[in-house]
Motif scaffolding. Structure first.
Motif, mmCIF file in Angstrom:
data_model
loop_
_atom_site.group_PDB
_atom_site.id
_atom_site.type_symbol
_atom_site.label_atom_id
_atom_site.label_comp_id
_atom_site.label_asym_id
_atom_site.label_seq_id
_atom_site.Cartn_x
_atom_site.Cartn_y
_atom_site.Cartn_z
ATOM 1 N N TYR A 64 10.961 2.120 111.438
ATOM 2 C CA TYR A 64 9.204 2.233 110.184
ATOM 3 C C TYR A 64 8.446 2.610 110.983
ATOM 4 N N LYS A 65 7.814 3.661 111.242
ATOM 5 C CA LYS A 65 6.465 4.190 111.964
ATOM 6 C C LYS A 65 5.694 3.497 111.055
ATOM 7 N N ALA A 66 4.755 2.065 111.050
ATOM 8 C CA ALA A 66 3.776 1.369 110.615
ATOM 9 C C ALA A 66 2.944 2.128 110.489
ATOM 10 N N THR A 67 2.523 2.231 111.726
ATOM 11 C CA THR A 67 1.264 2.959 112.191
ATOM 12 C C THR A 67 1.301 3.539 113.009
ATOM 13 N N ASN A 68 1.062 4.355 114.270
ATOM 14 C CA ASN A 68 1.352 5.151 115.177
ATOM 15 C C ASN A 68 1.286 4.102 116.145
#
Length: 803
Positions: free
Chosen positions: A575-579
């Motif tokens: 899961y890409k929570a942010t970049n």
């Protein structure tokens, strides 16, 4: 998508981010690629000028940044448009417009050129209309930017790896733990072998047998990986019995450590992970170095040159060579080497590349020894015979890597290698039981032929606005044939406290056996990396292995034959929570056949099988060149082979569990500071064992705690003074058990390393590197009744001229 690559290029190449992209509120309509407007021309070169491009496969954002640098043009692109898109490799001299079209091919993006020469990346829109998006501006001033072809070697940090998934994937996106040791890091610490290269890596225990230099001894997450876990350029370098050669560290440009069970992609392997070494490759820009390294009983000369074969040529080359005349710390030891590695790359067009990799290595080495219990003497003492103390290997490799982009979505890759190794192994060693001074003699004369090939098809497509798919299908084959003639005997006793050597006349050995092990392995594997709404990445893989193993004892006329097969799988989710931040979890399996004699196994032969559960988090800040990772895992291996000395037979009832935590950070802060930090906690336990009393104990030689740190800082030169770099590191290994019975504890140890480098001129540098700076005497392991001491202090100075 990971935009860290672009941020690092921004730092090094004075690329300035002016505005951030706004979030898109509606999806773009499906688009097709069309040719740019022929009227969009720029005078004085611009998009129509020819340039030499060398842009590796990476994220589109990073690739466009490098394109701007190498073409000397300003590029603007909306960050949301480029998110989740990978760009192919661009290599060669061509028009800037040709290179840009290749980068955008199949992406659903096009470009336009404004009146001031700015290249604007935009979406191909439907007839329903266009969406206006604010842009991420990338400014490039080519003459002032560092050479992007050296981006990997100028940093301790990389953002992408092919090892973890066999595809070019950002480390942030992959649902597994992978650590990368770059060429810059290896050069800074002046590593002499693979063990030193990975010594500062979380989850890795290196140099377990100290001064024993026959092989590279590496444990990952508590499991020994030296037999099956070594890979070179993605192909296996397995060890069967004794015949094998150590890789030359000077010939490597990168080392990847993939942790955890890996059989769903790589086939038979142990549960701890693997080490993949990348050979130095030809570069399109001419460069080189020559150096000499000297120290106590140590002299080395080496050189490494690369560049295009000729002006506007499709061929590039690299020649790496080394000569060494050296001794190690122990008396009557040697470490003499010759290494020559020519390599060539041929790039006829943007879609096809062939790299030919060859090498020849000749090593004349002695052996490190264990010290039997009851002997307290110098760790450099020698109890063998100087004339019968050889571990000499001669290795020849020839291989290639081929990649061809069939169309915008489909790519074919193939890599193959043939290896031949000759071994002369002769030794006299002390008996590890009373009476002290009795000696055994032992010799192996081996010959290994190995062939390995891996074929891959990768298909990338956007299924809809919500899904991006990266599908990999592969078929690999390897065949190892290892023949060894063995001799056993005795040598005259020796006084360990006042040794006197008697030469070949006091050695009495007889022929024991002539054995040939042949193993052919076939693997079919598939993997799907599905990106969902840009933020979720699901990785599912499976592999079927079929292994044929023959042990032919030529001296007795007997043959053991058997076939093994196994399906292994992998499931991962990121899961890409942010970049900058990703969270992941995975389940994976391992499969490790046993090739020893069927006759010694009354209960049959079963493959050793492993399973792993892992969760982790990765943080790659865009503001600095750094990567931080944390992982917790639970590994179990079943059917572990165990030897019953009373019946002289093997049984497979062993089970070992290893749970733990890994923390790791790598940073290159500007051009002045590099840092690595690593900590490992292992809770390892024997779950089942032939000896019931061992159940619940800790496996031998597996420490509960390990930690390491390295820091180097460059003081910029002023006037006539050049840059001065000071560096130092510490490696800590905690207490561990001498044996599975846990009857003796080996104490912890901390070893300090140091480095000084002075830039005499822009092209000439003088460096001094020290390992075990304080000359700490410690026992690295106590196995088979003998103590193995770690290497003492080694100080080496290197004078280098580069261009």
């Amino acid at each position: 998508m990971n935009n860290g690559g672009a941020a690092r290029l921004q730092k090094r190449g004075r690329v300035v981010v002016i505005a951030s992209a706004l979030m898109m509120t509606t999806a773009l309509a499906p688009a097709v690629l069309f040719a740019p407007d022929a009227n969009a021309q720029v005078s004085a070169g611009g998009i129509d000028a020819e340039h030499a491009f060398d842009i590796p496969a990476q994220s589109l954002t990073s690739a466009l940044a490098q394109f701007g640098v190498q073409a000397g043009v300003q590029v603007t692109v909306d960050g949301a448009l480029a998110r989740g898109i990978d760009a192919p490799t661009i290599n060669g001299t061509m028009r800037a417009s040709t290179a840009l079209e290749a980068l955008l091919r199949g992406s659903g993006l096009d470009y336009d050129v404004t009146s001031d020469g700015t290249v604007v990346i935009e979406a191909v829109t439907s007839s329903a209309g266009e969406e206006v998006l604010e842009t991420l501006r990338v400014e490039a001033n080519a003459p002032e930017v560092a050479d992007p072809t050296k981006a990997i070697t100028d940093s301790f940090v990389v953002s992408r790896s092919r090892t973890a998934s066999k595809t070019d994937t950002p480390i942030l996106d992959d649902s597994s733990a992978v650590s990368v040791v770059t060429q810059k890091e290896m050069e800074t610490r002046n590593v002499q072998d693979l063990q030193q290269a990975v010594a500062y890596t979380a989850g890795v225990q290196a140099g377990e047998y100290g001064s024993d230099v026959r092989y590279d001894y590496v444990r990952i997450r508590g499991f020994g990986q030296q037999n099956l876990g070594a890979y070179r350029d993605g192909l296996p370098s397995r060890i069967y019995n004794f015949t094998n050669s150590r890789p030359e560290a000077y010939g490597l440009q990168q080392v990847d450590v993939l942790k955890g069970s890996t059989s769903s992609l790589f086939g038979m392997n142990g549960p701890g992970g693997l080490v993949n070494m990348t050979t130095k490759r030809p570069q399109d820009e001419a460069s080189g170095e020559v150096l000499t390294t000297f120290g106590e009983n140590h002299l080395r000369g080496a050189g490494d040159v690369t560049g295009p074969v000729g002006e506007n040529s499709n061929w590039s080359y690299r020649l790496t060579a080394l000569w060494q005349d050296a001794e190690r710390g122990q008396d009557y030891s040697q470490d003499d080497r010759i290494y020559v590695a020519p390599a060539f790359s041929y790039t006829p067009n943007l879609d096809t590349k062939l790299t030919i990799l060859t090498s020849y290595s000749d090593r004349e080495s002695g052996l490190g020894y264990g010290f039997p219990a009851g002997i307290e003497t110098s760790r450099d003492a020698f109890f063998g015979e100087p004339d019968f103390n050889n571990f000499d290997t001669e290795e020849t490799n020839i291989g290639y890597e081929l990649s061809h982009q069939i169309n915008d979505k489909l790519e074919f890759r193939q890599n193959a290698r043939y290896t031949h190794v000759d071994l002369t192994y002769e030794t006299v060693y002390l008996n590890d039981t009373t009476p002290l001074g009795d000696r055994w003699a032992f010799a192996i004369y081996g010959e290994l032929d190995r062939f390995a090939i891996d074929n891959q098809i990768q298909y990338d497509t956007a299924i809809s606005d919500m899904f991006d798919s990266k599908t990999l299908v592969g078929l690999d084959y390897s065949r190892d044939q290892n023949r060894e003639r063995r001799f056993d005997g005795t040598a005259s006793p020796i006084d360990p406290y006042n040794p006197s050597y008697c030469g070949m006349s006091c050695i009495d050995i007889d022929f024991t056996s002539d054995t040939e092990i042949t193993q052919a392995a076939y693997g079919l594997y598939a993997q799907e990396q599905l990106t969902i709404a840009d933020d979720w990445i699901a990785t599912v893989g499976g592999r079927f292995d079929y292994v044929q193993s023959d042990t032919d004892t030529i001296s007795s006329g007997t043959t053991d034959e058997r076939d093994d097969h196994k399906f292994t799988s992998r499931f991962g989710l990121t899961y890409k929570a942010t970049n900058e931040v990703s969270v992941y979890g995975n389940y994976s399996e391992s499969y490790q056949p046993v090739y020893s004699s069927l006759a010694s196994r009354p209960d049959g032969v079963k493959p050793q099988e492993g399973t792993q559960y892992e969760i982790g988090v990765k943080y790659q800040p865009e503001a600095i060149d750094a990567l931080f990772t944390a992982a917790v895992f639970d590994l179990t291996q079943e059917n572990v082979s165990q030897y019953n000395s009373a019946t002289r037979t093997y049984h497979q009832i062993g089970e070992i569990n290893s749970r733990g935590l890994e923390l790791e950070g790598k940073m290159s802060l500007g051009e002045q500071t590099n840092m690595t930090l690593a900590y490992t906690y292992l809770d390892a336990e024997i779950k089942d064992d032939l000896t019931a009393a061992n159940i619940g104990n800790r496996p031998a030689n597996v420490p509960e705690h390990q930690a390491s740190a390295w820091l180097d800082y460059t003081i910029p030169g002023q006037g006539a003074l050049g840059d001065l770099t000071l560096g130092g590191g510490v490696r800590f290994v905690g207490e561990r058990q001498r044996n599975d019975g846990n009857t003796e504890t080996l104490p912890s140890n901390s070893v300090f390393d140091a480095a000084i480098n002075y830039a005499v001129t822009d092209d000439v540098s003088l460096s001094v590197n020290a390992t075990n700076l304080l000359d700490r005497e410690y026992v690295s392991s106590n196995t088979f009744g003998s103590r193995y001491y770690g290497d003492g202090r080694t100080v080496l100075a290197t004078l280098k001229y580069s261009w």
